[in-house]
Scaffold this active site. Structure first.
Site, mmCIF file in Angstrom:
data_model
loop_
_atom_site.group_PDB
_atom_site.id
_atom_site.type_symbol
_atom_site.label_atom_id
_atom_site.label_comp_id
_atom_site.label_asym_id
_atom_site.label_seq_id
_atom_site.Cartn_x
_atom_site.Cartn_y
_atom_site.Cartn_z
ATOM 1 N N SER B 57 42.909 48.807 -1.585
ATOM 2 C CA SER B 57 44.219 49.614 -1.422
ATOM 3 C C SER B 57 43.978 50.086 -0.845
ATOM 4 O O SER B 57 45.547 50.977 0.194
ATOM 5 C CB SER B 57 44.642 49.681 -2.570
ATOM 6 O OG SER B 57 43.588 50.900 -3.460
ATOM 7 N N HIS B 96 42.588 57.144 -3.803
ATOM 8 C CA HIS B 96 43.605 57.360 -2.681
ATOM 9 C C HIS B 96 43.526 58.592 -2.606
ATOM 10 O O HIS B 96 43.300 60.004 -2.221
ATOM 11 C CB HIS B 96 44.656 57.135 -4.075
ATOM 12 C CG HIS B 96 45.198 55.114 -4.399
ATOM 13 N ND1 HIS B 96 45.771 55.069 -4.756
ATOM 14 C CD2 HIS B 96 44.570 54.032 -3.617
ATOM 15 C CE1 HIS B 96 46.017 53.723 -4.882
ATOM 16 N NE2 HIS B 96 44.851 53.462 -4.699
ATOM 17 N N ASP B 123 52.108 56.224 -5.237
ATOM 18 C CA ASP B 123 51.590 55.808 -6.114
ATOM 19 C C ASP B 123 51.999 56.231 -7.143
ATOM 20 O O ASP B 123 51.799 55.975 -8.885
ATOM 21 C CB ASP B 123 50.572 56.509 -6.624
ATOM 22 C CG ASP B 123 49.167 56.317 -5.453
ATOM 23 O OD1 ASP B 123 47.693 57.025 -5.533
ATOM 24 O OD2 ASP B 123 49.550 54.565 -4.660
#
Lengths: 167, 180
Positions: B57, B96, B123
């Site tokens: 990701s 992230h 998210d």
């Protein structure tokens, strides 16, 4: 002293140490690069400023972003992640930062660009404080190396504002 | 007949001493590894100073199998930082980028929204039911440095545990059969 096991072990240890040393030097060499990026952002249009059904304000705008980030690239750079964020204050929050648009720049050629775009991510307030709000637009960049330490910095451009009434 | 008893005794005592020395050496190695790990935890300020990237990701910046070096300071959390966080009730840390920050005037607490660079959406679906924001206590550290490919060893050992057992078995064998 000369068995296969000893030799393999010595070779492995040496190569791992040498690799680690090379990575450290590669990362260290980034310190010597001269970096002077520049950027300019204009708001072309405020498309919408509305109040959502749960009471939060939302803005949709079109931006004209031009930037020259070529000086950030060194031989140890894998990519540069750049994004534009709006920063403002509200009665409840001392700081709000909302990311509006981002891009992944894979190499030096793509690092000088001009783009006109509407905001990629939704600009939603915690509350309904956006009418007449003054805010800064910041261009952040994050240099991700092939190996080693990451570097991040930004340019802050103050003086933007939103309309006084919903539209 | 007593010399038989004497020889048997001396043989036994050599073996025991050698065994004990080996056990102590092994213990020293394991303990020094633990000391180094705990020292890194102190220096970097986070429970896990090193994580392995498990998903795609954050590509193309971080690929699966890369290692991230983490640090946690008291500095406020700001957009653009790459953070490692854990959702309540889940074990796996997620790496992230922060894309939204709202910091309260009165308490200094922050609401944080994150998104993977390579994902199309933020998210929110990853957070626990009804959770809209991350808070400081979810965040374990910020990524400050990066080593490519080194984390594959951990991924292989986690996903194919037989390799882990093989390795430990081989190491144990080496220790027992080594002459010194």
């Amino acid at each position: 002293m000369h068995s296969f096991g000893y030799r393999a072990n010595a070779l492995l240890t040496f190569s791992v140490t040498a690799l680690a040393f090379i990575c450290a030097i590669a990362s260290f060499s980034d310190k010597f690069s001269n970096q002077n990026p520049s950027a300019e952002i204009q708001i072309l249009n405020i498309n919408r400023l509305k109040k959502q059904s749960y009471g939060n304000d939302e803005v949709s705008l079109t931006l004209d972003i031009s930037a020259d980030l070529q000086s950030l690239f060194t031989w140890n750079t894998k990519q540069v992640f750049a994004f534009v964020a709006a920063e403002y204050e509200s009665p409840m929050n001392s700081l709000n930062q909302v990311s509006l648009w981002d891009v992944i720049i894979p190499d030096k050629e793509h690092a000088k660009f001009r783009i006109q775009t509407s905001n990629k991510y939704r600009f939603i307030d915690q509350g309904h404080n956006l009418r007449g709000k003054e805010f800064n637009l910041t261009l952040h960049w994050h240099v991700m190396p092939k190996t080693g330490k990451m570097l991040a910095d930004k340019i802050v451009m103050p003086g933007y504002s939103l309309p006084d009434a919903y539209k | 007949m007593s010399w038989i008893g004497e020889t048997v005794d001396s043989i036994k005592s050599i073996k025991i001493r050698q065994l004990l020395t080996q056990a102590v050496t092994l213990g020293m190695i394991v303990t020094s590894a633990l000391i180094i790990w705990k020292a890194m935890m102190c220096v970097t300020g986070t429970e896990s100073p090193v994580v392995v990237v498990l998903s795609g990701s954050m590509e193309p910046g971080f690929q699966r199998g890369d290692i991230l070096l983490l640090r946690m300071t008291k500095d406020p959390i700001r957009t653009g930082e790459i953070v490692v966080f854990k959702i309540d009730g889940r074990d796996i840390p997620i790496v992230h980028r922060v894309i939204e920050v709202h910091e309260r005037k009165t308490t200094g607490k922050v609401d944080v929204l994150t998104k993977g660079d390579n994902n199309d959406v933020d998210d929110i679906d990853l957070y626990a039911d009804g959770q809209m924001w991350l808070h400081r206590h979810h965040i374990m550290g910020r990524a400050v440095g990066f080593l490519p490919y080194v984390g594959w060893v951990t991924i292989i050992m986690t996903e194919k545990p037989i390799i882990k057992y093989l390795l430990i078995g081989a190491m144990g064998l080496l220790v027992i059969t080594s002459k010194d």
